[in-house]
Design an enzyme around this catalytic site. Sequence first.
Site, PDB file in Angstrom:
ATOM      1  N   HIS A 247       0.813  -1.212   0.000  1.00 15.78           N
ATOM      2  CA  HIS A 247       0.000   0.000   0.000  1.00 15.78           C
ATOM      3  C   HIS A 247       0.853   1.272   0.000  1.00 15.78           C
ATOM      4  O   HIS A 247       0.330   2.387   0.042  1.00 15.78           O
ATOM      5  CB  HIS A 247      -0.925  -0.033   1.228  1.00 15.78           C
TER       6      HIS A 247
ATOM      7  N   LYS B 220       3.232   4.517  -0.870  1.00 13.07           N
ATOM      8  CA  LYS B 220       3.268   5.557  -1.914  1.00 13.07           C
ATOM      9  C   LYS B 220       4.527   6.393  -1.716  1.00 13.07           C
ATOM     10  O   LYS B 220       4.698   7.025  -0.664  1.00 13.07           O
ATOM     11  CB  LYS B 220       2.048   6.475  -1.839  1.00 13.07           C
TER      12      LYS B 220
ATOM     13  N   ASP C 209      16.218  12.135  -8.009  1.00 11.58           N
ATOM     14  CA  ASP C 209      17.652  12.377  -7.792  1.00 11.58           C
ATOM     15  C   ASP C 209      18.071  12.140  -6.348  1.00 11.58           C
ATOM     16  O   ASP C 209      19.054  12.720  -5.866  1.00 11.58           O
ATOM     17  CB  ASP C 209      18.044  13.790  -8.226  1.00 11.58           C
TER      18      ASP C 209
ATOM     19  N   HIS D  65      -9.551  10.622   1.764  1.00 11.04           N
ATOM     20  CA  HIS D  65      -8.504   9.619   1.583  1.00 11.04           C
ATOM     21  C   HIS D  65      -7.224   9.971   2.333  1.00 11.04           C
ATOM     22  O   HIS D  65      -6.282   9.185   2.355  1.00 11.04           O
ATOM     23  CB  HIS D  65      -8.198   9.440   0.083  1.00 11.04           C
TER      24      HIS D  65
END
Length: 515
Positions: free
Chosen positions: A164, A166, A171, A410
């Site tokens: 799950h 993210k 760089d 969310h």
Amino acid sequence: MTALATLLLAGCGALPPRMDSPASSAAKPSPDSPLVRMVEVSTPSPELSGFRLMPLAAYSLDARIELTRRAKYSLDVQYYLIQNDRTGRLLLRNVRDAAGRGVHVRLLVDDLYTFGGDPMFIGLSAFPNVEVRLFNPFCCGRDGLLSKYAASLVEFRRLNHRMHNKLFIADNAMVVAGGRNIADEYFARSMSGNFVDMDAFIVGAVVPKLANIFDVYWNSAHAYPVEQIVATDRNGEQLQEDFNKLVDEGDQMMAVTMPPTDILGYGPITDDLEAGRLGLEWGKATAFADSPDKVTAMTAEAARSMSVTMNVFDLVKAARSEVMLCSPYFVPGRMGVQAFTDLRERDVKVTVLTNSLASNDEPLVHIGYARYRPQLLRAGVDLYELSPTRVLLNKRLDLAIPGASLGRLHAKTAVIDRSITFIGSMNLDPRSDSTNTELGVIIHSAEFAREVLRVINISKLQSAYRLRFGPDGSSLQWLTTDDNGEVILYAEPDTTFMLRLQTMLYSPFVPEQEL
């Protein structure tokens, strides 16, 4: 008969042995990178990390696109979902262009929702300087979610665990992390509904830890090169042509439209990148993530021992004055209710913002939450539930696009004692605790905490219902306001009788551990 035949054939597929591939790690930040130089001149002290909250969807998407365009050496990208829609194609088009400039791209995506996107991922992997891996993949049945599971029922225990996380790193110097996946609905570009969410733009001392987290997942035995999983009869040149046609045509080419400032008064991070110096909030920070081996844990207890949920909950339980929680899927369980009760007995104020039944895109999760509402209210917890219609009227959140029908929550954040902030991918529910892998950052900065609280309060006060007991002490009431003052509602707001009935009928049969 077709569905029956599919189920009879279930379990016939098998995941191929993972090909051995040399371990790779994030490139060290190079002073030749403009992004690296910008961080160096902007950082007040080497032990600090810098943060910019990005509650506005357009700003958050723009940050990812601009970092992709400005990266010189590396892009490390990790997501639960990258949808084959306008937003997914826009981002991956820019990722392809970065690879064409010589940027080394590593893209890791969970395999649950890749159906419909296989041509996009296998096509991107055909370009030089690009590697694409699928996390905890399905062997076959790749045309849809049901067919994926039907072809692999014997492996349901493994496949029920998902990545799950993210994370977006450019760089090895600048990071975007938080709650957003890559799909239209996370960036206010969907006609059917959009999410209220939050990301943070991050630089400084915590970035090497985030880069190491990515490396651990990338090199894990659960990350398969996409070429091993997605079958194709197209050669490399043909795959590139297919990918170019997919991402270069259509309205994903339209520029991201941005207001001049967001609800905190910031302009887009692009302005800072153009100016060559970053205006951020600074503080000390810690990043953490579950072990990728959580997906093969044989018991909930074993998975829980690897869970970042406990890190966050330990901070919550140690609060001295105030806890503000924002979680779209909120199923506290008996232990959570007891923890909140203990906090209230110590006179710690506890406020929770979550989805209402109407705004929840996972109605079964609402069942798990609704079981605990009376106990939480009796303990003195302040509960707020997002209104899917009122949030669209909140112009400060910039979700109201023509034709959009509703808004959903969310964002996954916690603010403790107005000085410590958690932001990441973790929900306060059993799946985050013992099923899915999660990632998050804990930030010690009163200034950053103040900004997070300001954004949550805008949703809480202008776009949500406040819950309380009715005069009988047991029935629930939902409070909101309109032009005539306070409004009291006596049933789950914005819902139909059939949805409420369906929820009531399902309630006894919903296994809480799977929510």
